[in-house]
Scaffold this active site. Sequence first.
Site, PDB file in Angstrom:
ATOM      1  N   GLY A 211       0.813  -1.216   0.000  1.00 37.83           N
ATOM      2  CA  GLY A 211       0.000   0.000   0.000  1.00 37.83           C
ATOM      3  C   GLY A 211       0.845   1.264   0.000  1.00 37.83           C
TER       4      GLY A 211
ATOM      5  N   SER B 162      -3.514  -3.147  -0.962  1.00 39.24           N
ATOM      6  CA  SER B 162      -2.464  -3.922  -0.304  1.00 39.24           C
ATOM      7  C   SER B 162      -2.988  -5.333  -0.054  1.00 39.24           C
ATOM      8  CB  SER B 162      -2.102  -3.246   1.018  1.00 39.24           C
ATOM      9  OG  SER B 162      -1.048  -3.931   1.635  1.00 39.24           O
TER      10      SER B 162
ATOM     11  N   CYS C 167       1.165   1.640  13.749  1.00 37.94           N
ATOM     12  CA  CYS C 167       2.513   2.215  13.745  1.00 37.94           C
ATOM     13  C   CYS C 167       2.722   3.197  14.886  1.00 37.94           C
ATOM     14  CB  CYS C 167       2.791   2.893  12.402  1.00 37.94           C
ATOM     15  SG  CYS C 167       1.633   4.193  12.039  1.00 37.94           S
TER      16      CYS C 167
HETATM   17  N1  PLP Z   1      -3.228   2.949   3.928  1.00 40.73           N
HETATM   18  C1  PLP Z   1      -4.026   2.426   4.859  1.00 40.73           C
HETATM   19  C2  PLP Z   1      -5.403   2.972   5.042  1.00 40.73           C
HETATM   20  C3  PLP Z   1      -3.566   1.369   5.665  1.00 40.73           C
HETATM   21  O1  PLP Z   1      -4.364   0.852   6.603  1.00 40.73           O
HETATM   22  C4  PLP Z   1      -2.255   0.867   5.457  1.00 40.73           C
HETATM   23  C5  PLP Z   1      -1.720  -0.221   6.291  1.00 40.73           C
HETATM   24  O2  PLP Z   1      -2.111  -0.437   7.401  1.00 40.73           O
HETATM   25  C6  PLP Z   1      -1.464   1.443   4.444  1.00 40.73           C
HETATM   26  C7  PLP Z   1      -1.990   2.484   3.705  1.00 40.73           C
HETATM   27  C8  PLP Z   1      -0.083   0.952   4.163  1.00 40.73           C
HETATM   28  O3  PLP Z   1      -0.119  -0.305   3.509  1.00 40.73           O
HETATM   29  P1  PLP Z   1       1.156  -1.272   3.519  1.00 40.73           P
HETATM   30  O4  PLP Z   1       1.378  -1.660   4.935  1.00 40.73           O
HETATM   31  O5  PLP Z   1       0.778  -2.407   2.630  1.00 40.73           O
HETATM   32  O6  PLP Z   1       2.309  -0.496   2.960  1.00 40.73           O
END
Ligand code: PLP
Length: 368
Positions: A50, A183, A309
């Site tokens: 993502g 993702s 995170c």
């Molecule tokens: N965007 C959203 C809304 C997400 O929940 C996440 C991951 O938790 C991401 C982007 C990032 O995705 P990735 O962990 O596959 O890089």
Amino acid sequence: MLPFLREAYANPSSVHQFGQSVRHRVEVAREQVARLIGAAAKEIVFTSGGTESINLAIRGALSARRWTGAGSRPRRILTTAVEHSAVLRVLEVLEADEWIIDTIGVDQDGRIEEAEFAAKLADDTALVSLIHANNETGVVFDVARLAGIAADRGIPVHVDAVQSVGKLPIDVTDWPVQFVSMSAHKFHGPKGTGALYVRRRARISPLIHGGGQERGLRGGTENVAGVVGMGVAAETATSDHAETAHRVRALRDRLEGGILSSIPFAHVNGRGAERLYTTANIGFEGLEAEAILILLSEARICASAGAACSSGSLEPSHVLKAMGIDERIAHGAIRFSLSRFSTTEEIDHVVATLPGLLSRLTALSMNR
Ligand code: PLP
């Protein structure tokens, strides 16, 4: 995925038969992912997840936009106050690079006001970036309507649909948007694999230059096993979509109802909005999320505080802050995530365990 790690290890760009058999499987996966969102296979670019898709969409769209000298020079990006850090951090970097970031706020339930969104679009807005389903609260934005407003003014739209793809029915033919980030691991595919939907004829430049893979939009030999896994996960996600949504929503409601009826200081954040059925964000007023998580973990219950995170930081989440949630609730906010594999027994275990566990904390807490 295993055959593509063990036996079928050829490079899909090789012209020999071994390579071409692997290429075939990558292209099958592209079709599977495309079908999940109503796209054409050619509109799918595989990425490392993502975050990379988001970076490619935002940075790639801006660097491909040429100003012809007519009208105002595009220099603004419109986004929301509740984006994932993958979007926020990219925009911070662009802001330091002289782009102007316009941010639209949300109401108490995490919703956007359409009129306010329309008013924030300017003649020099180059791009809109919108999250579809919020990763912390599950609140879903009406992308079709919001993007329609931007499209009427000829402004391209990127949607961070990482949380919703594979869980909500999405058909990009109903969305007037240029880019959609996805993702695999959000719908039971492998971690470290994702895709960007790039609408035909949308203007975009690559971030990663190399051997011309992914129609020149993402150089580098494909992560074949990951891509194959994402394709199969996409197909599984669509096969029993409505039944899964119905069943998991009932479990989520059972969890929230059970907690609200036994814990008087619990609040469901975003309750008044349309929400993703896999997310329950519950604030336990006067308690600290980290302390709750530790006790939950001891009881073999896995949950998170706000965004995964930011777990471990004492700052309440920017999403709850933007919603104007009381700090005493935001500090004690826990996100429970359900999936197609969640069971009634698991939900009942959480509902039965929480009151005792929280009373241990309230006895200790100086706040209450
Ligand atoms: N965007 C959203 C809304 C997400 O929940 C996440 C991951 O938790 C991401 C982007 C990032 O995705 P990735 O962990 O596959 O890089």
